[in-house]
Enzyme design. Structure first.
Site, short mmCIF file in Angstrom:
data_model
loop_
_atom_site.label_atom_id
_atom_site.label_comp_id
_atom_site.label_asym_id
_atom_site.label_seq_id
_atom_site.Cartn_x
_atom_site.Cartn_y
_atom_site.Cartn_z
N GLY A 1 0.81 -1.22 0.00
CA GLY A 1 0.00 0.00 0.00
C GLY A 1 0.85 1.26 0.00
O GLY A 1 0.47 2.27 0.60
N LYS A 2 1.96 1.20 -0.72
CA LYS A 2 2.84 2.37 -0.78
C LYS A 2 2.13 3.55 -1.43
O LYS A 2 2.27 4.69 -0.98
CB LYS A 2 4.09 1.98 -1.58
CG LYS A 2 5.17 3.01 -1.53
CD LYS A 2 6.54 2.48 -1.99
CE LYS A 2 6.50 1.23 -2.82
NZ LYS A 2 7.21 1.36 -4.09
N ASP B 1 15.91 -4.45 -5.41
CA ASP B 1 15.70 -4.93 -6.79
C ASP B 1 16.73 -4.28 -7.69
O ASP B 1 17.06 -3.10 -7.52
CB ASP B 1 14.33 -4.47 -7.34
CG ASP B 1 13.17 -5.09 -6.60
OD1 ASP B 1 13.41 -6.01 -5.81
OD2 ASP B 1 12.04 -4.62 -6.83
N ILE B 2 17.19 -5.04 -8.68
CA ILE B 2 18.09 -4.46 -9.67
C ILE B 2 17.37 -3.35 -10.43
O ILE B 2 17.91 -2.28 -10.67
CB ILE B 2 18.57 -5.54 -10.66
CG1 ILE B 2 19.49 -6.52 -9.91
CG2 ILE B 2 19.30 -4.92 -11.84
CD1 ILE B 2 20.00 -7.65 -10.77
N GLU B 3 16.10 -3.59 -10.78
CA GLU B 3 15.37 -2.67 -11.64
C GLU B 3 15.26 -1.26 -11.09
O GLU B 3 15.32 -0.28 -11.82
CB GLU B 3 13.93 -3.18 -11.88
CG GLU B 3 13.80 -4.30 -12.85
CD GLU B 3 13.99 -5.66 -12.20
OE1 GLU B 3 14.34 -5.69 -10.99
OE2 GLU B 3 13.80 -6.67 -12.89
N LYS C 1 13.12 -0.08 19.23
CA LYS C 1 14.15 -0.98 18.71
C LYS C 1 14.43 -0.67 17.23
O LYS C 1 15.58 -0.57 16.81
CB LYS C 1 13.62 -2.42 18.86
CG LYS C 1 14.61 -3.48 18.54
CD LYS C 1 14.07 -4.81 19.12
CE LYS C 1 14.41 -5.96 18.21
NZ LYS C 1 13.60 -7.14 18.55
N ALA D 1 -6.14 -1.12 7.88
CA ALA D 1 -7.36 -0.35 8.16
C ALA D 1 -8.49 -0.92 7.32
O ALA D 1 -8.25 -1.44 6.24
CB ALA D 1 -7.14 1.11 7.81
N CYS E 1 -18.59 1.64 -21.04
CA CYS E 1 -17.74 1.29 -22.18
C CYS E 1 -18.24 0.00 -22.82
O CYS E 1 -19.28 0.00 -23.48
CB CYS E 1 -16.28 1.22 -21.74
SG CYS E 1 -15.16 1.59 -23.08
N HIS F 1 -15.27 6.10 -19.35
CA HIS F 1 -15.08 5.51 -18.02
C HIS F 1 -15.26 6.59 -16.95
O HIS F 1 -14.29 7.24 -16.56
CB HIS F 1 -13.68 4.92 -17.91
CG HIS F 1 -13.50 3.68 -18.70
ND1 HIS F 1 -13.82 2.44 -18.22
CD2 HIS F 1 -13.05 3.49 -19.96
CE1 HIS F 1 -13.57 1.52 -19.14
NE2 HIS F 1 -13.10 2.14 -20.21
N GLU G 1 -15.62 6.31 -13.87
CA GLU G 1 -14.99 5.97 -12.58
C GLU G 1 -13.67 6.68 -12.36
O GLU G 1 -13.26 6.90 -11.22
CB GLU G 1 -14.82 4.46 -12.44
CG GLU G 1 -13.84 3.79 -13.40
CD GLU G 1 -14.47 3.32 -14.71
OE1 GLU G 1 -15.49 3.91 -15.12
OE2 GLU G 1 -13.95 2.37 -15.33
N1 GLN Z 1 -13.50 -3.70 -25.88
C1 GLN Z 1 -14.23 -2.50 -26.11
C2 GLN Z 1 -13.48 -1.55 -27.02
O1 GLN Z 1 -12.31 -1.65 -27.18
C3 GLN Z 1 -14.55 -1.81 -24.80
C4 GLN Z 1 -13.33 -1.32 -24.10
C5 GLN Z 1 -13.60 -0.95 -22.67
O2 GLN Z 1 -14.60 -1.34 -22.10
N2 GLN Z 1 -12.69 -0.20 -22.07
O3 GLN Z 1 -14.09 -0.66 -27.56
#
Ligand code: GLN
Length: 542
Positions: free
Chosen positions: A16-17, A146-148, A222, A240, A378, A515, A517
């Site tokens: 959770g960095k 890590d090396i990366e 410590k 949490a 989408c 999207h 969200e």
């Molecule tokens: N696969 C669909 C497209 O490429 C929907 C993509 C998505 O839901 N982000 O259009």
């Protein structure tokens, strides 16, 4: 001049960095500072856009169309500055840029090396992403040792040296495991991981000790001694039940004070009342609803981080507990939609590929016919469109060319595949909105008045995209004549942005090509998710 806080991680990953870094940022922002954040990813991929969600979780999309690490989603949820392309970069991008410079002869014949060329490039990228902020919190991906991630750590050390005293601070996140057999918390891994950091010349000002429980003072003492960190700097970060409690947890132990001291600043005290309020709202819901989220089962957990957070935010702003139950769309394909009956609302999120898609189409039909609130995001919009075309608009073979390239009725297709009536192919070119193959990033579109979308958003909508396929305009008129409403279209290419059913036909049925969200925050919620949860609450009462 910008001051820097580097956040590194030790012992193991997935502690959770990102959330710890974002929480520190939230506290500093509440102290009146202008804060931005950067994520440095040590992998060679140029961006996570092409990585499997199983490997990397969600791909977060910024306004300017960058496909980034999901930690940037946390950053936007915790602080008010918006993330851009420059806030996330990978080893792949650094090498790409250095190699391009080398080809152009910019290194004047010198041997191009990790130090100083790669490390200088990293510092330039950090400065570019931090520009304009008072404080830049820079999270370095991967685990110390890590090396990366070594070049990133080296670059951070050099940057702090160049920035001078009081201009950079280091915070290290480690694991303090509880070993049940011994009945003890073990500090050794933490000691070793701080030693590793000190070997590279990084001396953290604070340690965030992740554990399943609070770490007692004697253990903290410590760790302080062994790790050479003052005792107040050894901060206990226990598990949490909600991530939105972390800012208060870190604040209560004075992390911001330690960081501000290291940076030589003393801004006004922190005010986390907003966080307290939303944690209270989360923990004291008045109502409860359950949303069925239909997708490919394996995709459904880590790869929908922003979506599950957005629904949680909607819960905060409607005083309700939003339960999410995942439904495997392949199971719906095999066993029908009975399992959906118990839900107050149905959500089909974004997704790629053919598998399970018929189950999602069935879920959209179930929601439409049973008047259950439906939100299609989408791919979720595309399946609702296919469903409506098949069952309401007489296009029985409707499909997306993503799932059936030979479909005779491509109601969803790549723009290149759209045929004009006269057989001319419409091309998506680089001058159009869409650029390459994916429609990425934010776009602003007008909304048709007197629609559900207008009720939710007002006159315009600006949301972020990440998809290839589009609703095919050559079929939309016919589908609209059958009753579906296209309530928003893009300005230049006239692409379907939002579709819905009229309110007299269905209480809440909406599909969005973008999207939403990615733009939901705990402090403000998001109008579409709030409306969706309200519709689910109404459904439950009816
Ligand atoms: N696969 C669909 C497209 O490429 C929907 C993509 C998505 O839901 N982000 O259009």
């Amino acid at each position: 001049m910008t001051k820097f806080v580097f956040v590194t991680g030790g012992v193991v990953s997935s502690l959770g960095k990102g959330i710890a870094a974002a929480s520190l940022a939230a506290i500093l922002e509440s102290r009146g500072l202008k804060v931005t954040m950067l994520k440095l990813d040590p992998y060679i991929n140029v961006d996570p856009g092409t990585m499997s969600p199983f490997q990397h979780g969600e791909v977060f999309v910024t306004d300017d169309g960058a496909e980034t690490d999901l930690d940037l989603g946390h950053y936007e949820r915790f602080i008010s500055s918006k993330m851009k392309k420059v806030n996330n970069f990978t080893t792949g991008q650094i090498y790409e840029s250095v190699i391009r410079k080398e080809r152009r002869g910019e290194y004047l014949g010198k041997t191009v090396q990790v130090i100083p060329h790669i490390t200088n490039e990293i510092q330039e990228f950090i400065h570019r992403g931090a520009a304009g902020a008072e404080i830049a919190i820079v999270e370095i991906g991967g685990t110390v040792g890590d090396i990366e991630s070594l070049p990133f750590l080296e670059a951070a050390r050099q940057l702090s040296l160049r920035a001078g005293r009081n201009n950079a601070s280091f915070v290290h996140l480690t694991l303090v495991p509880y070993v049940a057999a011994a009945g003890e918390l073990k500090t050794k891994p933490t000691q070793h991981s701080v030693q590793k950091l000190r070997e590279i010349g990084i001396f953290p000002d604070a340690l965030l000790c992740r554990s399943d429980r609070a770490i007692p003072d004697d253990e903290r003492a410590k760790i302080s001694l062994f790790a050479n960190i003052r005792e107040e700097g050894v901060i206990s970060v226990w598990d949490a039940d909600t991530i939105y409690k972390i800012p208060q947890m870190l604040r209560a132990q004075g992390l911001d004070t330690i960081v501000c001291e290291a940076l030589g600043i003393n801004p006004k005290p922190a005010d986390l009342s907003m966080w307290d309020k939303l944690v209270y709202a989360l923990e004291n819901p008045k109502e409860e609803i359950t949303i069925g989220m239909v997708g490919k089962y394996v995709d459904l957990t880590e790869s929908y981080k922003s979506l599950t957070e957005a629904l949680r935010h909607a819960g905060i702003h409607t005083e309700s507990r939003v339960n999410i139950e995942y439904v495997d769309s392949e199971e719906i394909e095999a066993q029908g939609t009975d399992s959906l009956k118990k839900f107050d609302a149905i959500l089909v999120p974004g997704g790629f590929g053919k598998r399970g898609v018929e189950g999602k189409i069935k879920a959209a039909r179930f929601a439409r016919e049973n008047k259950v609130p439906y939100l299609g995001i989408c791919l979720g919009m595309q399946v609702a469109l296919i469903e409506y075309a098949r069952n309401m608009a007489g296009l029985g073979q409707a499909n997306s060319t993503e799932f059936d390239p030979e479909t005779p009725q491509p109601v969803v297709a790549l723009i290149d595949e759209w045929q004009n009536a006269d057989g001319k192919v419409e091309k998506r070119d680089e001058n159009s909105d869409l650029g390459g193959t994916m429609r990425l990033g934010a776009q602003t579109c007008a909304i048709k008045p007197n629609t559900l979308a207008a009720e939710i958003y007002g006159n315009v909508v600006t949301e972020r995209h990440r998809h290839r396929y589009e609703a095919n305009n050559h079929y939309l008129t016919r589908i609209e004549q059958a009753g579906l409403v296209v309530s928003s279209r893009t300005a230049t290419e006239d692409l379907c942005e939002i579709m819905e059913l009229p309110r007299d036909v269905h209480p809440f049925y909406i599909g969005v090509q973008y999207h939403p969200e990615f733009k939901s925050t705990p402090r403000d919620g998001h109008p579409l998710f709030i409306a969706f949860v309200k519709a689910a609450l109404a459904q439950k009462q009816s």
